[in-house]
Scaffold this motif. Sequence first.
Motif, PDB file in Angstrom:
ATOM      1  N   ARG A   7       0.698  -1.259  -0.066  1.00 25.27           N
ATOM      2  CA  ARG A   7       0.145   0.032  -0.046  1.00 25.27           C
ATOM      3  C   ARG A   7       0.833   1.229  -0.312  1.00 25.27           C
ATOM      4  O   ARG A   7       1.888   1.209   0.607  1.00 25.27           O
ATOM      5  N   ALA A   8       0.347   2.314  -0.894  1.00 23.65           N
ATOM      6  CA  ALA A   8       1.190   3.416  -0.798  1.00 23.65           C
ATOM      7  C   ALA A   8       1.042   4.223   0.689  1.00 23.65           C
ATOM      8  O   ALA A   8      -0.211   4.319   1.395  1.00 23.65           O
ATOM      9  N   ARG A   9       2.219   4.370   1.438  1.00 25.81           N
ATOM     10  CA  ARG A   9       2.184   4.805   2.700  1.00 25.81           C
ATOM     11  C   ARG A   9       1.973   6.575   2.684  1.00 25.81           C
ATOM     12  O   ARG A   9       2.169   7.312   1.719  1.00 25.81           O
ATOM     13  N   TYR A  10       1.364   6.844   3.742  1.00 27.52           N
ATOM     14  CA  TYR A  10       1.225   8.551   3.892  1.00 27.52           C
ATOM     15  C   TYR A  10       2.522   9.279   3.821  1.00 27.52           C
ATOM     16  O   TYR A  10       2.640  10.346   2.995  1.00 27.52           O
ATOM     17  N   THR A  13       3.623  10.667   0.188  1.00 29.40           N
ATOM     18  CA  THR A  13       2.524  11.394  -0.572  1.00 29.40           C
ATOM     19  C   THR A  13       2.825  12.779  -0.211  1.00 29.40           C
ATOM     20  O   THR A  13       3.534  13.298   0.643  1.00 29.40           O
ATOM     21  N   GLY A  17      -2.147  14.065  -1.248  1.00 26.40           N
ATOM     22  CA  GLY A  17      -2.434  12.622  -1.114  1.00 26.40           C
ATOM     23  C   GLY A  17      -1.842  12.062  -2.457  1.00 26.40           C
ATOM     24  O   GLY A  17      -2.119  10.712  -2.534  1.00 26.40           O
ATOM     25  N   ARG A  67      -1.914   7.117  -5.224  1.00 25.70           N
ATOM     26  CA  ARG A  67      -2.534   7.916  -3.946  1.00 25.70           C
ATOM     27  C   ARG A  67      -2.294   7.231  -2.656  1.00 25.70           C
ATOM     28  O   ARG A  67      -2.300   5.906  -2.549  1.00 25.70           O
ATOM     29  N   TYR A  68      -2.434   7.881  -1.646  1.00 27.23           N
ATOM     30  CA  TYR A  68      -2.250   7.410  -0.372  1.00 27.23           C
ATOM     31  C   TYR A  68      -3.370   6.157   0.011  1.00 27.23           C
ATOM     32  O   TYR A  68      -4.341   6.373  -0.533  1.00 27.23           O
ATOM     33  N   ASP A  69      -2.656   5.232   0.585  1.00 22.55           N
ATOM     34  CA  ASP A  69      -3.677   3.872   0.846  1.00 22.55           C
ATOM     35  C   ASP A  69      -4.064   3.068  -0.443  1.00 22.55           C
ATOM     36  O   ASP A  69      -4.473   2.221  -0.060  1.00 22.55           O
ATOM     37  N   ASP A  70      -3.580   3.543  -1.545  1.00 19.94           N
ATOM     38  CA  ASP A  70      -3.927   2.509  -2.686  1.00 19.94           C
ATOM     39  C   ASP A  70      -3.104   1.385  -2.435  1.00 19.94           C
ATOM     40  O   ASP A  70      -2.168   1.148  -2.073  1.00 19.94           O
ATOM     41  N   GLN A  71      -3.885   0.407  -2.768  1.00 19.01           N
ATOM     42  CA  GLN A  71      -3.527  -1.134  -2.706  1.00 19.01           C
ATOM     43  C   GLN A  71      -2.665  -1.305  -4.245  1.00 19.01           C
ATOM     44  O   GLN A  71      -3.430  -1.294  -5.351  1.00 19.01           O
ATOM     45  N   ARG A  94      -2.594  -0.484 -10.266  1.00 20.48           N
ATOM     46  CA  ARG A  94      -3.529  -0.337  -9.027  1.00 20.48           C
ATOM     47  C   ARG A  94      -4.792  -1.060  -9.744  1.00 20.48           C
ATOM     48  O   ARG A  94      -5.381  -0.634 -10.655  1.00 20.48           O
TER      49      ARG A  94
END
Length: 128
Positions: A7-10, A13, A17, A67-71, A94
Amino acid sequence: MTHTHFRARYAETDAMGVVHHATYPVWFEMGRSDFMREAGVPYTEVEARGYYLMLSGLNVRYRSAARYDDQLVLSTRVSEVRSRTCIILYELRRGEELLATGETQHVCTDKAYRPARMPADLLTALSG
C-alpha cells in the motif's frame, strides 16, 4: 517475474495525497530485492561474495497518479542479462490500471567498484 503487493504510505505522498514522483525508484528497488530473493540470490548474498549491482541508469514513465493507501502491485522482471550488465523492467498497477513503468540498468562491480563478470550462478538466476 515477481509480484510485490503493498500500500502507498502517507509519508510517500504530498499535501494532495498523491505519491511523490521520487518514491517510484524506491519501490523499484523493493521489487528488485524481492525478485532476487525469489530467484535464489538475495542481494545481501551477492554483496557478501564481493559484488555490487550498481545502478547505471533509471527511467520512469508516469501514467496515472498513485494515491495514499492505494493497494498496489509492482511486477518486476529481467529483460536483458550480459556478463557484466543487466536491465530490469517494472510495471506498477492499481488493480488493472497501469500507473507507471520503469527500467533500471545495472553494472556488476567488485568491492573496488571495477566492472566485473557476474558469477555464473547469478547470471543463471537473472536469466531465469
